[in-house]
Scaffold this motif. Structure first.
Motif, short mmCIF file in Angstrom:
data_model
loop_
_atom_site.label_atom_id
_atom_site.label_comp_id
_atom_site.label_asym_id
_atom_site.label_seq_id
_atom_site.Cartn_x
_atom_site.Cartn_y
_atom_site.Cartn_z
N ILE A 1 0.83 -1.21 0.00
CA ILE A 1 0.00 0.00 0.00
C ILE A 1 0.86 1.26 0.00
O ILE A 1 0.53 2.26 -0.65
CB ILE A 1 -0.99 -0.04 1.19
N GLY A 2 1.99 1.21 0.71
CA GLY A 2 2.87 2.38 0.77
C GLY A 2 3.56 2.66 -0.56
O GLY A 2 3.88 3.81 -0.87
N GLN A 3 3.78 1.59 -1.33
CA GLN A 3 4.39 1.77 -2.65
C GLN A 3 3.37 2.27 -3.66
O GLN A 3 3.68 3.10 -4.52
CB GLN A 3 4.99 0.44 -3.13
N LEU A 4 2.14 1.75 -3.57
CA LEU A 4 1.10 2.13 -4.54
C LEU A 4 0.54 3.52 -4.27
O LEU A 4 0.17 4.25 -5.19
CB LEU A 4 -0.05 1.12 -4.52
N PHE A 5 0.45 3.86 -2.97
CA PHE A 5 -0.19 5.13 -2.58
C PHE A 5 0.70 5.87 -1.60
O PHE A 5 0.39 5.94 -0.40
CB PHE A 5 -1.56 4.85 -1.94
N PRO A 6 1.83 6.42 -2.06
CA PRO A 6 2.78 7.04 -1.13
C PRO A 6 2.16 8.20 -0.36
O PRO A 6 1.38 8.98 -0.92
CB PRO A 6 3.92 7.52 -2.04
N ASN A 7 2.51 8.28 0.95
CA ASN A 7 1.89 9.32 1.78
C ASN A 7 2.49 10.71 1.49
O ASN A 7 2.11 11.68 2.12
CB ASN A 7 1.97 8.98 3.26
N THR A 8 3.41 10.76 0.52
CA THR A 8 3.95 12.06 0.10
C THR A 8 3.14 12.64 -1.06
O THR A 8 3.39 13.76 -1.49
CB THR A 8 5.40 11.88 -0.37
N ASP A 9 2.16 11.83 -1.56
CA ASP A 9 1.38 12.27 -2.72
C ASP A 9 0.13 13.02 -2.25
O ASP A 9 -0.75 12.41 -1.63
CB ASP A 9 0.99 11.04 -3.55
N PRO A 10 0.03 14.32 -2.53
CA PRO A 10 -1.11 15.10 -2.03
C PRO A 10 -2.46 14.62 -2.55
O PRO A 10 -3.49 14.92 -1.96
CB PRO A 10 -0.81 16.53 -2.50
N ARG A 11 -2.46 13.81 -3.63
CA ARG A 11 -3.73 13.30 -4.15
C ARG A 11 -4.41 12.37 -3.15
O ARG A 11 -5.62 12.15 -3.23
CB ARG A 11 -3.51 12.53 -5.46
N HIS A 12 -3.61 11.79 -2.22
CA HIS A 12 -4.19 10.85 -1.27
C HIS A 12 -4.54 11.51 0.07
O HIS A 12 -4.91 10.82 1.01
CB HIS A 12 -3.23 9.67 -1.04
N ASP A 13 -4.41 12.83 0.15
CA ASP A 13 -4.75 13.53 1.38
C ASP A 13 -6.24 13.34 1.67
O ASP A 13 -7.09 13.63 0.82
CB ASP A 13 -4.40 15.02 1.23
N ASN A 14 -6.52 12.79 2.86
CA ASN A 14 -7.91 12.58 3.30
C ASN A 14 -8.67 11.58 2.42
O ASN A 14 -9.89 11.58 2.39
CB ASN A 14 -8.68 13.91 3.36
N GLU A 15 -7.92 10.72 1.71
CA GLU A 15 -8.53 9.74 0.80
C GLU A 15 -9.38 8.74 1.59
O GLU A 15 -9.01 8.28 2.66
CB GLU A 15 -7.42 8.97 0.09
N ASP A 16 -10.53 8.38 1.00
CA ASP A 16 -11.34 7.29 1.52
C ASP A 16 -10.56 5.99 1.27
O ASP A 16 -10.26 5.65 0.12
CB ASP A 16 -12.68 7.27 0.78
N SER A 17 -10.23 5.26 2.34
CA SER A 17 -9.35 4.10 2.20
C SER A 17 -9.98 2.95 1.44
O SER A 17 -9.27 2.01 1.05
CB SER A 17 -8.88 3.63 3.58
N SER A 18 -11.29 2.99 1.20
CA SER A 18 -11.89 1.95 0.37
C SER A 18 -11.31 2.00 -1.05
O SER A 18 -11.30 0.99 -1.76
CB SER A 18 -13.42 2.08 0.32
N VAL A 19 -10.80 3.16 -1.46
CA VAL A 19 -10.15 3.29 -2.77
C VAL A 19 -8.94 2.35 -2.85
O VAL A 19 -8.71 1.69 -3.87
CB VAL A 19 -9.71 4.77 -3.00
N TYR A 20 -8.16 2.26 -1.77
CA TYR A 20 -6.97 1.40 -1.74
C TYR A 20 -7.38 -0.07 -1.81
O TYR A 20 -6.80 -0.88 -2.53
CB TYR A 20 -6.15 1.62 -0.47
#
Ligand code: MG
Length: 170
Positions: A70-89
């Protein structure tokens, strides 16, 4: 390798989020776990919505097939994932698993949380996971445990989740 063994894969997912007072007093987000909102004065510190159960399910699915985590697919440095609904992952992991020709057959999830109690809401968590994964409810289990007051998790400063997931060749 036998035919039977080559048609099964097991995955393990683990996640931990620190719990802090809700914003603006602290950096905690509203406490969402397994898609259920928990009533608590603390919430997870996270880049996404902080749903540690969905994160661990996601990593169990990906891990079973040695896919990027999950950290590789959705890096926490990517602002697109800020406040993302985790069901997306979770749904992205499921899509990758299905595209590779596999399907989840059961999950067993353990939440370690001092407070609030998981018991009253675990059915809702099971229903959410089963719905997202397209599985029958009796194939998704959620257990709640405390950490017996020991260390930071036991002092209520974090939520911890383990998930194991079995995949079968579709
Ligand atoms: Mg996480």
């Amino acid at each position: 390798m036998t035919e039977h063994a080559s048609s099964l894969r097991i995955g393990h997912g683990y996640d931990l989020h620190r719990l802090e007072p809700l914003a603006p007093e602290g950096r905690g987000r509203p406490f969402i776990l397994g898609g259920v909102r928990l009533e608590h004065s603390l919430g997870p510190v996270s880049h996404s919505d902080g749903d540690a159960l969905y994160h661990a399910v996601t990593d169990a699915l990906l891990g079973a097939l040695a896919m990027p985590d999950i950290g590789q697919l959705f890096p926490n440095t990517d602002p697109r994932h800020d406040n993302e609904d985790s069901s997306v992952y979770l749904l992205e992991a499921l899509k990758r698993v299905r595209e590779a020709g596999w399907t989840p057959t059961n999950l067993d999830c353990t939440i370690i949380l001092e407070t609030p109690k998981v018991g009253p809401v675990k059915l809702g968590m099971r229903q959410n996971i089963a719905r997202l994964l397209g599985m029958d409810l009796d194939r998704v289990n959620v257990k709640g445990k405390t950490h017996e007051g020991v260390d930071a998790v036991g002092q209520g400063l974090a939520v911890e989740v383990h998930v194991v997931c079995l995949l079968v060749k579709a």
